[in-house]
Design a protein around this motif. Sequence first.
Motif, mmCIF file in Angstrom:
data_model
loop_
_atom_site.group_PDB
_atom_site.id
_atom_site.type_symbol
_atom_site.label_atom_id
_atom_site.label_comp_id
_atom_site.label_asym_id
_atom_site.label_seq_id
_atom_site.Cartn_x
_atom_site.Cartn_y
_atom_site.Cartn_z
ATOM 1 N N HIS A 6 8.864 -0.044 3.929
ATOM 2 C CA HIS A 6 9.067 -1.495 4.008
ATOM 3 C C HIS A 6 8.794 -2.134 2.651
ATOM 4 C CE1 HIS A 6 7.868 -5.669 4.775
ATOM 5 N NE2 HIS A 6 8.687 -5.630 5.811
ATOM 6 N N THR A 7 7.659 -1.810 2.059
ATOM 7 C CA THR A 7 7.276 -2.395 0.777
ATOM 8 C C THR A 7 8.254 -2.012 -0.329
ATOM 9 O OG1 THR A 7 4.960 -2.414 1.439
ATOM 10 C CG2 THR A 7 5.414 -2.578 -0.921
ATOM 11 N N ALA A 10 11.551 -3.847 0.237
ATOM 12 C CA ALA A 10 11.397 -5.275 -0.049
ATOM 13 C C ALA A 10 11.361 -5.538 -1.552
ATOM 14 C CB ALA A 10 10.133 -5.808 0.614
ATOM 15 N N PHE A 21 9.214 -11.589 -2.995
ATOM 16 C CA PHE A 21 8.695 -10.799 -1.877
ATOM 17 C C PHE A 21 7.322 -11.354 -1.541
ATOM 18 C CE2 PHE A 21 6.347 -6.636 -0.839
ATOM 19 C CZ PHE A 21 6.527 -6.794 0.517
ATOM 20 N N SER A 22 7.160 -11.813 -0.313
ATOM 21 C CA SER A 22 5.894 -12.391 0.147
ATOM 22 C C SER A 22 5.420 -11.632 1.381
ATOM 23 C CB SER A 22 6.076 -13.868 0.498
ATOM 24 O OG SER A 22 6.533 -14.591 -0.605
ATOM 25 N N PRO A 23 4.668 -10.549 1.187
ATOM 26 C CA PRO A 23 4.258 -9.736 2.334
ATOM 27 C C PRO A 23 3.431 -10.493 3.374
ATOM 28 C CG PRO A 23 3.180 -8.989 0.321
ATOM 29 C CD PRO A 23 4.164 -10.036 -0.074
ATOM 30 N N TYR A 27 8.421 -15.114 5.915
ATOM 31 C CA TYR A 27 9.558 -14.201 5.781
ATOM 32 C C TYR A 27 9.252 -13.235 4.645
ATOM 33 C CZ TYR A 27 11.663 -18.003 8.393
ATOM 34 O OH TYR A 27 11.916 -18.970 9.326
ATOM 35 N N ASP A 28 9.833 -12.045 4.697
ATOM 36 C CA ASP A 28 9.555 -11.040 3.673
ATOM 37 C C ASP A 28 10.049 -11.454 2.295
ATOM 38 O OD1 ASP A 28 8.240 -9.196 5.342
ATOM 39 O OD2 ASP A 28 10.149 -8.367 6.016
ATOM 40 N N GLU A 37 14.595 -10.489 5.959
ATOM 41 C CA GLU A 37 13.531 -9.766 6.648
ATOM 42 C C GLU A 37 13.816 -8.280 6.496
ATOM 43 O OE1 GLU A 37 10.612 -10.348 8.708
ATOM 44 O OE2 GLU A 37 10.730 -12.135 7.472
ATOM 45 N N GLU A 39 13.192 -4.623 7.871
ATOM 46 C CA GLU A 39 12.776 -4.080 9.162
ATOM 47 C C GLU A 39 13.036 -2.582 9.269
ATOM 48 O OE1 GLU A 39 11.027 -5.936 11.039
ATOM 49 O OE2 GLU A 39 11.534 -7.863 10.139
ATOM 50 N N GLY A 47 12.473 -8.959 13.781
ATOM 51 C CA GLY A 47 13.029 -9.562 12.571
ATOM 52 C C GLY A 47 14.152 -10.537 12.872
#
Length: 96
Positions: A6-7, A10, A21-23, A27-28, A37, A39, A47
């Motif tokens: 995921h990271t 993103a 990118f805002s973990p 929203y991602d 998003e 997912e 998502g």
Amino acid sequence: MVNKAHTATARRIAARYNATFSPNGPYDIVGADITIEIETSATLAEGVERLQGAQGARYIAVTNKEAIVEAMRLTAGSGIGVMDPNGEIMKQAGNG
């Protein structure tokens, strides 16, 4: 637990679209006129639900190509687009 796929996905997509990118944000990934998003296969439905309230172009980006078919199914008629793990648009965001 942090999902490394995921990271990584993103960060890659945020860089590609010059977005943030805002973990820990709502929203991602958020850009000037795009919300994404990220997912996994297991979190696609959540998502899609989260993106219902987003403004501008809305996309689900999957962490693996195997999830694309399910993402397409879940976003059918929603106006939410679909991206592969590299940020390639598989389905354009639209109005429905």
